[in-house]
Scaffold this motif. Structure first.
Motif, PDB file in Angstrom:
ATOM      1  N   ASP A 168      42.407 -38.495  46.788  1.00 25.61           N
ATOM      2  CA  ASP A 168      41.152 -37.652  46.463  1.00 25.61           C
ATOM      3  C   ASP A 168      40.446 -38.414  45.645  1.00 25.61           C
ATOM      4  N   GLN A 169      39.642 -39.482  45.971  1.00 30.43           N
ATOM      5  CA  GLN A 169      38.776 -40.389  45.234  1.00 30.43           C
ATOM      6  C   GLN A 169      38.045 -39.596  44.391  1.00 30.43           C
ATOM      7  N   ASN A 170      37.122 -38.748  44.988  1.00 30.81           N
ATOM      8  CA  ASN A 170      36.119 -37.968  44.129  1.00 30.81           C
ATOM      9  C   ASN A 170      36.700 -36.719  43.239  1.00 30.81           C
ATOM     10  N   LYS A 171      37.768 -36.688  43.584  1.00 34.04           N
ATOM     11  CA  LYS A 171      38.607 -35.337  42.869  1.00 34.04           C
ATOM     12  C   LYS A 171      38.092 -33.958  43.188  1.00 34.04           C
ATOM     13  N   ASP A 172      37.471 -33.886  44.365  1.00 29.48           N
ATOM     14  CA  ASP A 172      36.939 -32.706  45.064  1.00 29.48           C
ATOM     15  C   ASP A 172      37.998 -31.737  45.334  1.00 29.48           C
ATOM     16  N   VAL A 173      39.166 -32.311  45.792  1.00 28.97           N
ATOM     17  CA  VAL A 173      40.395 -31.143  45.986  1.00 28.97           C
ATOM     18  C   VAL A 173      40.812 -30.830  44.694  1.00 28.97           C
ATOM     19  N   LEU A 174      40.943 -31.602  43.785  1.00 29.30           N
ATOM     20  CA  LEU A 174      41.874 -31.645  42.741  1.00 29.30           C
ATOM     21  C   LEU A 174      40.698 -30.226  41.871  1.00 29.30           C
ATOM     22  N   ASP A 175      39.469 -30.333  41.943  1.00 26.94           N
ATOM     23  CA  ASP A 175      38.643 -29.425  41.509  1.00 26.94           C
ATOM     24  C   ASP A 175      38.528 -27.972  42.250  1.00 26.94           C
ATOM     25  N   ALA A 176      38.692 -28.166  43.683  1.00 27.25           N
ATOM     26  CA  ALA A 176      39.128 -26.804  44.496  1.00 27.25           C
ATOM     27  C   ALA A 176      40.299 -26.094  44.079  1.00 27.25           C
ATOM     28  N   TYR A 177      41.311 -26.771  43.517  1.00 20.71           N
ATOM     29  CA  TYR A 177      42.482 -26.084  43.209  1.00 20.71           C
ATOM     30  C   TYR A 177      42.736 -25.719  41.813  1.00 20.71           C
ATOM     31  N   GLY A 178      41.659 -26.335  41.064  1.00 21.31           N
ATOM     32  CA  GLY A 178      41.706 -26.013  39.629  1.00 21.31           C
ATOM     33  C   GLY A 178      42.810 -26.692  38.771  1.00 21.31           C
ATOM     34  N   VAL A 179      42.985 -27.676  39.351  1.00 18.82           N
ATOM     35  CA  VAL A 179      44.139 -28.630  38.698  1.00 18.82           C
ATOM     36  C   VAL A 179      43.660 -29.298  37.338  1.00 18.82           C
ATOM     37  N   GLY A 180      44.499 -29.239  36.265  1.00 12.39           N
ATOM     38  CA  GLY A 180      44.110 -29.651  35.061  1.00 12.39           C
ATOM     39  C   GLY A 180      45.116 -30.875  35.085  1.00 12.39           C
ATOM     40  N   PRO A 181      45.930 -30.864  33.877  1.00 12.86           N
ATOM     41  CA  PRO A 181      46.731 -32.025  33.710  1.00 12.86           C
ATOM     42  C   PRO A 181      47.820 -31.986  35.124  1.00 12.86           C
ATOM     43  N   ILE A 182      48.155 -33.287  35.129  1.00 13.24           N
ATOM     44  CA  ILE A 182      49.084 -33.442  36.273  1.00 13.24           C
ATOM     45  C   ILE A 182      50.672 -33.834  35.834  1.00 13.24           C
ATOM     46  N   PRO A 183      51.596 -33.445  36.469  1.00 15.95           N
ATOM     47  CA  PRO A 183      51.596 -33.395  37.997  1.00 15.95           C
ATOM     48  C   PRO A 183      51.615 -31.606  38.238  1.00 15.95           C
ATOM     49  N   VAL A 184      50.840 -31.135  39.285  1.00 14.26           N
ATOM     50  CA  VAL A 184      50.781 -29.553  39.473  1.00 14.26           C
ATOM     51  C   VAL A 184      51.085 -29.847  41.329  1.00 14.26           C
ATOM     52  N   THR A 185      52.075 -28.801  41.608  1.00 18.31           N
ATOM     53  CA  THR A 185      52.495 -28.716  42.836  1.00 18.31           C
ATOM     54  C   THR A 185      52.308 -27.237  43.365  1.00 18.31           C
ATOM     55  N   PHE A 186      51.894 -27.194  44.436  1.00 17.04           N
ATOM     56  CA  PHE A 186      51.507 -25.920  45.242  1.00 17.04           C
ATOM     57  C   PHE A 186      52.593 -25.619  46.426  1.00 17.04           C
ATOM     58  N   LEU A 187      53.128 -24.416  46.381  1.00 15.97           N
ATOM     59  CA  LEU A 187      54.078 -24.317  47.611  1.00 15.97           C
ATOM     60  C   LEU A 187      53.338 -23.245  48.529  1.00 15.97           C
ATOM     61  N   ILE A 188      52.850 -23.935  49.631  1.00 13.99           N
ATOM     62  CA  ILE A 188      52.271 -23.388  50.365  1.00 13.99           C
ATOM     63  C   ILE A 188      52.943 -22.793  51.757  1.00 13.99           C
ATOM     64  N   ASN A 189      53.214 -21.502  52.274  1.00 19.25           N
ATOM     65  CA  ASN A 189      53.805 -20.898  53.396  1.00 19.25           C
ATOM     66  C   ASN A 189      53.120 -21.268  54.567  1.00 19.25           C
ATOM     67  N   LYS A 190      53.791 -20.807  55.511  1.00 22.50           N
ATOM     68  CA  LYS A 190      53.358 -21.102  57.070  1.00 22.50           C
ATOM     69  C   LYS A 190      51.977 -20.641  57.292  1.00 22.50           C
ATOM     70  N   GLU A 191      51.647 -19.355  56.657  1.00 24.70           N
ATOM     71  CA  GLU A 191      50.348 -18.814  56.777  1.00 24.70           C
ATOM     72  C   GLU A 191      49.182 -19.306  56.127  1.00 24.70           C
ATOM     73  N   GLY A 192      49.487 -20.287  55.175  1.00 22.29           N
ATOM     74  CA  GLY A 192      48.474 -20.811  54.440  1.00 22.29           C
ATOM     75  C   GLY A 192      48.204 -20.186  53.056  1.00 22.29           C
ATOM     76  N   ILE A 193      49.146 -19.496  52.512  1.00 24.56           N
ATOM     77  CA  ILE A 193      48.990 -18.635  51.410  1.00 24.56           C
ATOM     78  C   ILE A 193      50.266 -19.420  50.364  1.00 24.56           C
ATOM     79  N   VAL A 194      49.276 -19.567  49.233  1.00 23.79           N
ATOM     80  CA  VAL A 194      50.187 -20.234  48.144  1.00 23.79           C
ATOM     81  C   VAL A 194      51.439 -19.247  47.510  1.00 23.79           C
TER      82      VAL A 194
END
Length: 184
Positions: free
Chosen positions: A128-154
């Motif tokens: 994520d060179q431009n940090k676009d995905v980081l911003d889309a997910y609203g990630v601040g300090p890292i690490p941050v992990t999202f658990l996403i189910n098979k329907e695409g829901i966090v």
């Protein structure tokens, strides 16, 4: 003398209101309810990134699988600690309906490549060179992990470093039912 005391109390009152307003604004900016970030129950925003090896990764391609989406960087001590645990659990779950995407946030390819080789990581490393995905997910300090189910829901947002037991438990949580019949 009386006039000087009144002026002093008036100034203290104004100062108190000013300080209270600043404290309230800071509180509002740091409370989770007012943050613009992805949380449990939200649809995970789709994205397309290239991996360290140059392959295109799109989150929606993983529909039907659980996705362990981790945001990290090589300079992050908790990230360094959890990467071997993620690799171990990736090896266990990769054919059991759970995929790992470890998104590096804005570092040079050569730095990330050296890290991946040093730690023997085999799961996809989207860049994520431009940090676009980081911003889309609203990630601040890292690490941050999202658990996403098979329907695409966090299902969960985790804002801390993880132990191997945590990672295994979380992967079991997002593993689709049809894969749970196999021995874990």
């Amino acid at each position: 003398m009386k006039k000087t005391k009144k002026r002093l109390f008036f100034r203290l009152g104004i100062l108190t209101l000013f300080v209270a307003a600043i404290v309230y604004m800071l509180y509002q900016s740091f409370t989770e309810e007012d943050q613009d970030f992805i949380k449990a129950g939200d649809k995970a925003p789709d994205f397309v990134l290239k991996t360290l090896s140059g392959e295109k990764v799109q989150l929606s391609d993983y529909q039907g699988k659980g996705v362990f989406l981790n945001f990290w960087a090589t300079y992050c001590p908790p990230c360094k600690k959890e990467m071997p645990f993620m690799e171990n659990q990736y090896q266990h779950f990769k054919d059991k309906g759970v995929k790992v995407l470890a998104v590096d946030v804005g570092e040079p390819r050569v730095t990330v490549q050296g890290f991946v080789e040093e730690y023997g990581l085999t799961f996809p490393i989207p860049m994520d060179q431009n940090k676009d995905v980081l911003d889309a997910y609203g990630v601040g300090p890292i690490p941050v992990t999202f658990l996403i189910n098979k329907e695409g829901i966090v299902e969960k947002r985790v804002t801390a470093g993880l132990t191997e037991q945590d990672i295994r438990r979380f992967m079991l949580q997002i593993q689709p039912e049809e894969y749970k019949k196999e021995n874990n």
